[in-house]
Design a protein around this motif. Structure first.
Motif, PDB file in Angstrom:
ATOM      1  N   PRO B 177       0.812  -1.233   0.000  1.00 36.76           N
ATOM      2  CA  PRO B 177       0.000   0.000   0.000  1.00 36.76           C
ATOM      3  C   PRO B 177       0.839   1.275   0.000  1.00 36.76           C
ATOM      4  CG  PRO B 177      -0.756  -1.537   1.701  1.00 36.76           C
ATOM      5  CD  PRO B 177       0.458  -2.148   1.088  1.00 36.76           C
ATOM      6  N   LYS B 178       2.101   1.184   0.457  1.00 33.86           N
ATOM      7  CA  LYS B 178       2.895   2.422   0.515  1.00 33.86           C
ATOM      8  C   LYS B 178       3.196   2.978  -0.870  1.00 33.86           C
ATOM      9  CE  LYS B 178       7.562   0.438   0.731  1.00 33.86           C
ATOM     10  NZ  LYS B 178       8.811   0.344   1.450  1.00 33.86           N
ATOM     11  N   TRP B 179       3.017   2.168  -1.917  1.00 36.30           N
ATOM     12  CA  TRP B 179       3.271   2.663  -3.276  1.00 36.30           C
ATOM     13  C   TRP B 179       2.021   3.204  -3.949  1.00 36.30           C
ATOM     14  CZ3 TRP B 179       7.940   3.634  -3.006  1.00 36.30           C
ATOM     15  CH2 TRP B 179       8.890   2.733  -2.526  1.00 36.30           C
ATOM     16  N   LYS B 180       0.913   3.196  -3.236  1.00 34.32           N
ATOM     17  CA  LYS B 180      -0.325   3.680  -3.845  1.00 34.32           C
ATOM     18  C   LYS B 180      -0.155   5.122  -4.325  1.00 34.32           C
ATOM     19  CE  LYS B 180      -5.290   3.335  -3.065  1.00 34.32           C
ATOM     20  NZ  LYS B 180      -5.615   2.449  -4.164  1.00 34.32           N
ATOM     21  N   GLY B 181      -0.514   5.365  -5.597  1.00 35.55           N
ATOM     22  CA  GLY B 181      -0.400   6.715  -6.159  1.00 35.55           C
ATOM     23  C   GLY B 181       1.025   7.110  -6.514  1.00 35.55           C
ATOM     24  N   LYS B 182       1.984   6.189  -6.351  1.00 38.04           N
ATOM     25  CA  LYS B 182       3.375   6.566  -6.622  1.00 38.04           C
ATOM     26  C   LYS B 182       3.967   5.822  -7.799  1.00 38.04           C
ATOM     27  CE  LYS B 182       4.302   8.314  -2.174  1.00 38.04           C
ATOM     28  NZ  LYS B 182       4.801   8.194  -0.839  1.00 38.04           N
ATOM     29  N   LEU B 183       3.147   5.004  -8.471  1.00 43.80           N
ATOM     30  CA  LEU B 183       3.678   4.160  -9.544  1.00 43.80           C
ATOM     31  C   LEU B 183       3.350   4.743 -10.914  1.00 43.80           C
ATOM     32  CD1 LEU B 183       2.558   0.691  -8.134  1.00 43.80           C
ATOM     33  CD2 LEU B 183       4.818   1.724  -7.946  1.00 43.80           C
ATOM     34  N   GLN B 216      -3.524   0.123  -7.388  1.00 44.51           N
ATOM     35  CA  GLN B 216      -2.534   0.997  -6.754  1.00 44.51           C
ATOM     36  C   GLN B 216      -2.570   2.421  -7.312  1.00 44.51           C
ATOM     37  OE1 GLN B 216      -1.456  -0.079  -4.020  1.00 44.51           O
ATOM     38  NE2 GLN B 216       0.563  -0.952  -4.228  1.00 44.51           N
ATOM     39  N   GLY B 217      -3.542   2.698  -8.167  1.00 42.22           N
ATOM     40  CA  GLY B 217      -3.646   4.058  -8.725  1.00 42.22           C
ATOM     41  C   GLY B 217      -2.430   4.426  -9.560  1.00 42.22           C
ATOM     42  N   VAL B 218      -2.051   3.546 -10.511  1.00 44.71           N
ATOM     43  CA  VAL B 218      -0.859   3.820 -11.308  1.00 44.71           C
ATOM     44  C   VAL B 218      -1.126   4.922 -12.325  1.00 44.71           C
ATOM     45  CG1 VAL B 218       0.176   1.534 -11.127  1.00 44.71           C
ATOM     46  CG2 VAL B 218      -1.422   2.001 -12.964  1.00 44.71           C
ATOM     47  N   MET B 219      -0.093   5.705 -12.574  1.00 49.13           N
ATOM     48  CA  MET B 219      -0.165   6.669 -13.661  1.00 49.13           C
ATOM     49  C   MET B 219       0.114   5.893 -14.943  1.00 49.13           C
ATOM     50  SD  MET B 219       2.325   9.869 -14.318  1.00 49.13           S
ATOM     51  CE  MET B 219       1.989  11.060 -15.600  1.00 49.13           C
ATOM     52  N   GLN B 220      -0.818   6.005 -15.919  1.00 50.32           N
ATOM     53  CA  GLN B 220      -0.701   5.194 -17.128  1.00 50.32           C
ATOM     54  C   GLN B 220      -0.132   6.033 -18.262  1.00 50.32           C
ATOM     55  OE1 GLN B 220      -1.962   1.640 -17.798  1.00 50.32           O
ATOM     56  NE2 GLN B 220      -0.304   2.212 -19.189  1.00 50.32           N
ATOM     57  N   VAL B 221       1.106   5.724 -18.670  1.00 47.03           N
ATOM     58  CA  VAL B 221       1.637   6.397 -19.852  1.00 47.03           C
ATOM     59  C   VAL B 221       1.694   5.392 -20.987  1.00 47.03           C
ATOM     60  CG1 VAL B 221       2.909   8.117 -18.539  1.00 47.03           C
ATOM     61  CG2 VAL B 221       4.041   5.985 -19.161  1.00 47.03           C
ATOM     62  N   GLN B 222       2.146   5.813 -22.150  1.00 44.46           N
ATOM     63  CA  GLN B 222       2.089   4.934 -23.318  1.00 44.46           C
ATOM     64  C   GLN B 222       3.398   4.178 -23.557  1.00 44.46           C
ATOM     65  OE1 GLN B 222      -0.837   4.519 -25.139  1.00 44.46           O
ATOM     66  NE2 GLN B 222      -1.771   5.749 -23.560  1.00 44.46           N
TER      67      GLN B 222
END
Lengths: 578, 353
Positions: B177-183, B216-222
């Motif tokens: 959980p500590k990586w939530k929003g940080k990936l 984990q709420g990852v930021m999705q890039v291409q």
């Protein structure tokens, strides 16, 4: 700008020419090919599918059923509506008071303000979206870094998150508010001062007059502006592709585009395009009704100059408000792009120590697509502007002078593409021109057709109102004195229209440069344009190169605009009817 | 494929899987090896240009092009770069509309070559170095393509934002959980590297892993080259996947990024090169293809690109973790080819885009 003002039917001496029918038929056919062909293919595709065995196209409603039941499509549809409603509301709240301040009060520097609004209009929205990533990405964004620096907040805390629904709405509003501002400011400019004087004579105070007279008169323009802002927000492709996808959601335009990924599903894409088309047509009808009913009360009749309300001490907050609004689409993003272009890392603040020309060198001397894209953009921009202006000129001459019977049908066809969002037109043109008899995919022609079709309505409306402003009496006088029709056109009409024609040319050129949503559906590797190249670079995260290309694009745009005069409606007075 | 094997054997093994062919089969249909002859150079110069469709990171692709132009003046290389999956779609659409623009192609999804080969789109051509030096597992038996580059999709972190001790060591760690929003992670619908890596992770860790990762709420890039760039900007702390070579490029230019070779094994990706039958500049294409496999070009992609090379004469740089010491997952382009649709659909359902 792009207001559909219904032709005012004055019973004028009809000037018939001999080759009436050939002209009408040629242009009608041309417009039919431009407009009706792609829409027809869209409809056919959306209602059919290819049988796996027989390879025959068969009728089906499955795509539409899919569209309105599968959450994969329903969610983007809802998101799109939320984005369009919120951003057009936001635009309205910001742009209307600003338009009023500029047109109706003694606010200083109004020319500069109008020029800056023009700057935000010509800034491609996708470029603005990328610049706002540099500014307001939650962790690396310059503004969030500033926030942490000032408040001493922890790493990971942020003020803005641009990768979110509100972020997307904000960025879209930044680049659609000029539409409302221009309509409001121009409407307020036109309200004759005598109406306000009447109110004053009857004892109305300044603010009462504003509230009871000025604002109601400007209301139709406001509503029209909101509709246009709504449409713009709905059909925009670049901003959601840049800001919504990283956050994990789609809008309709990005969804349609994703349907062309491998394996392409053109039938579903066509079906998904049609709701956008239908909503656009309905909204434009609504807009025309509003303008048709109320707009006329203030058009025509030369009155006294509008009375400027004295702001007094209120000028300070008013100026502050305008400055903050203009920071959002212009100052901050341009600063971010400049920073990214010359700093080693886009989100590191530029200092004399870390200044680098690396990105400039890479973009112009290493990137092999730069030259091709710049060349294509320039060729397409000038060709589309020239041909589009000529086409619009001929059609508006015919309709304004009622030179042939059936001129209204021509006028309708020339205005119709306004209802076709760029990405929908892209899909339609792709379906139309990848098959015989017109195999144009892979050539610049298909892009040229797309651009001309997209820009025709605005060009036509601008030139038509310009023709109306040149009274046919002037031409008649020339004819009576013995000049031929052509000589009259050359010696009388053309000089009077010169500014409008140049302005229209500029308008198309600028619009072509900032167009992405149709181009993204139609380009091939050899027919890439700058907007598509920037989008390509965006997907691999090459912010430095994007900033350099973006700034060159803006430089080109501003140079052309300044050289060729100005964009109609934005601060110019030449296109007004009065 | 554990560390005990020699590098050559390891590459051979990887390549055999990469090309989906039994390593024992004899070269049968491949044409004889061709050297770079003055006649070829002359013929190429007459054509004067070529289009290189590739999915390698843009600055690297342009660097390869400029190096070729410097070596063979008078032949301009136009790079057409996008993600491998995008490239595959673009090529299919262009060829389907009889637009023959592509000369040489390089894709980070080896499965594409299986498709192009089956469709009969590739021209047979065996560069000298491919015949002489490349392990048999890294070349197509019919001489239609050969491995140009080898890549890894790694976990990595920003050393300013994450202490080495706190950094994730495995894919399982990313679910903390500590990586939530940080990936941040790249997309298999765009990138061939990520498509290949996703197939391996889904196979070895299960789709369950990806479903948990999505929460984990990852930021999705291409692009697979974007997550390392997002780390360098400090936009996200950890990349769940992305190119090892971009991480190394950034690290070696002083940016605060560090690769992690996951305990479960690191996804292995092979990017072959081939020539299209419809190439508008066939001689320039052959010359370019030939030069791509020379020790010179292969050393360039190692030194500048920080890629891994299948060429035994290309030397690894000191300071980088040797390829043989890295535990990798098994590459299986045949499976990728079969599953790519399912992977894309399932992925976009899980990650919503």
């Amino acid at each position: 700008m792009t207001i559909a003002v219904p032709a005012q039917i004055a019973e004028r001496r009809s000037l018939k020419i001999d080759f009436t029918w050939p002209v009408l038929i040629t242009f009608a056919l041309l417009l039919c090919v431009l407009v009706i062909l792609p829409v027809t293919w869209l409809v056919i595709y959306s209602l059919s599918s290819v049988d796996e065995v027989t390879k025959a196209r068969e009728f089906t409603l499955a795509h539409f059923a899919n569209l309105f039941t599968d959450p994969e499509f329903v969610n983007p549809l809802i998101t799109t509506l939320v984005v369009a409603v919120s951003s057009s509301t936001a635009c309205c709240v910001i742009a209307a008071p600003m338009g009023w301040l500029v047109a109706r009060t003694d606010l200083p520097y109004t020319r500069a303000i109008r020029a800056l609004v023009t700057a935000s209009f010509v800034t491609p929205p996708f470029l603005g979206a990328i610049a706002w990533e540099i500014l307001a990405a939650p962790n690396s964004g310059l503004l969030n870094q500033l926030y942490r620096f000032v408040t001493g907040a922890e790493q990971g805390e942020y003020l803005f998150n641009i990768y979110s629904l509100p972020g997307l709405i904000f960025v879209i509003a930044c680049y659609t508010f000029p539409y409302i501002f221009v309509l409001i400011a121009n409407a307020l400019d036109r309200i004759p001062g005598d109406l306000e004087d009447a109110s004053a004579i009857l004892g109305g105070k300044t603010w009462t007059t504003a509230w009871k007279v000025t604002i109601p008169l400007a209301l139709p323009a406001l509503l029209a502006g909101v509709l246009i802002a709504f449409l713009q927000a709905m059909i925009l492709f670049g901003s959601p592709a840049i800001l919504a996808l990283p956050a994990g959601f789609h809008t309709m335009t990005t969804k349609i585009w994703s349907l062309f990924q491998y394996p392409p599903k053109p039938e579903l894409a066509a079906a998904a395009s049609l709701p956008l088309l239908v909503v656009t047509v309905l909204l434009l009808r609504g807009q025309a009704m509003i303008l048709g009913r109320k707009g006329y009360s203030i058009v025509g009749g030369k009155g006294a100059d509008p009375r400027l309300i004295k702001l007094g001490w209120f000028v300070v907050p008013a100026m502050g408000f305008v400055a903050i609004v203009l920071m959002m689409p212009v100052f901050l993003p341009y600063f971010a792009l400049f920073n990214a272009a010359f700093s080693p890392i886009a989100t590191t603040l530029l200092t004399p120590l870390n200044f680098t020309l690396h990105n400039l060198h890479f973009t112009f001397f290493e990137l092999s697509s730069t030259q091709v894209a710049l060349k294509n953009t320039f060729i397409l921009g000038s060709l589309a502007a020239t041909l589009g202006t000529v086409l619009a000129l001929v059609i508006s001459y015919i309709t304004a002078r009622e030179a042939v019977t059936g001129h209204r049908f021509l006028g309708f066809l020339a205005t119709a593409p306004i209802a076709i969002p760029g990405i929908v037109l892209g899909v339609g043109l792709f379906l139309s021109y990848t098959r015989p008899p017109f195999v144009l995919y892979g050539t610049l022609w298909i892009l040229l057709i797309a651009y001309i079709t997209i820009e025709l309505p605005a060009a036509y409306q601008q030139l038509q109102s310009a023709f109306r402003a040149v009274h046919s009496e002037l031409e008649d006088a020339s004819r009576i004195l013995g000049a031929t029709r052509l000589r009259t056109l050359r010696d009388v009409t053309a000089p009077l229209l010169r500014t409008s024609v140049i302005a229209t040319w500029c308008f198309i050129f600028v619009s072509v440069i900032r167009e992405l949503s149709a181009a993204i559906m139609l380009f091939t590797s050899e027919t890439k344009v700058v907007s598509v190249l920037i989008f390509d670079l965006k997907e691999s995260g090459d912010l430095g190169a994007i900033a350099v290309l973006g700034l060159s694009m803006l430089l080109l745009t501003f140079t052309v605009v300044i050289l060729m005069n100005r964009i109609p409606g934005f601060g110019g007075t030449r296109l007004r009817n009065t | 494929m554990r560390g005990g094997l020699s590098r050559r054997n390891l590459l051979k093994g990887a390549g055999a899987l990469a090309l989906g062919l039994p390593a024992a089969r004899v070269l049968a249909a491949a044409p004889p090896a061709s050297a770079i002859t003055p006649a070829l150079v002359e013929a190429a110069r007459k054509e004067g240009k070529l289009a290189y469709y590739t999915s390698v990171d843009l600055p690297m692709a342009e660097r390869i092009a400029r190096a070729f132009e410097a070596k063979f003046p008078g032949i301009a290389v136009r790079v057409e770069r996008t993600g491998a999956e995008r490239l595959f779609q673009r090529i299919g659409q262009e060829l389907g509309s009889r637009i023959h623009a592509a000369d040489v192609v390089n894709s980070s999804d080896a499965a594409h070559f299986i498709v192009w080969k089956r469709q009969g789109l590739l021209a047979p051509y065996v560069p000298e170095d491919v015949a002489k030096h490349l392990p048999p597992a890294h070349k197509d038996l019919d001489g239609l393509f050969a491995s140009f580059r080898i890549m890894l999709s790694v976990i990595a972190y920003n050393t300013d934002l994450v202490k080495a001790g706190d950094a994730p060591k495995s894919f399982a760690d990313l679910l903390d959980p500590k990586w939530k929003g940080k990936l941040v992670k790249a997309h298999p619908g765009y990138s061939g590297t990520i498509m290949t890596a996703t197939q391996q992770l889904a196979r070895d860790l299960g789709w369950d892993y990806l479903e948990k990762l999505a929460r984990q709420g990852v930021m999705q890039v291409q692009s697979a080259s974007d997550p390392p760039k997002k780390l360098a900007l400090g936009e996200r702390a950890v990349q769940a996947d992305g190119n090892e070579y971009n991480v190394l490029q950034l690290k070696e230019s002083g940016r605060p990024v560090e690769p992690v070779y996951a305990a479960e094994g690191t996804p292995l990706i092979v990017g072959p090169n081939g020539i299209f039958k419809t190439a508008p500049n066939p001689n320039a294409a052959r010359l370019f293809q030939n030069w791509c496999f020379t020790a010179e070009c292969q050393q360039l992609i190692v030194d500048v690109g920080r890629l891994r090379s299948p060429h035994p004469l290309a030397k690894e740089k000191a300071g980088r973790k040797p390829f043989k010491d890295i535990k990798t997952l098994k590459e299986d382009p045949v499976a990728v080819e079969k599953q790519s649709q399912e992977i894309k659909t399932r992925y976009s359902r899980i990650f919503k885009v």
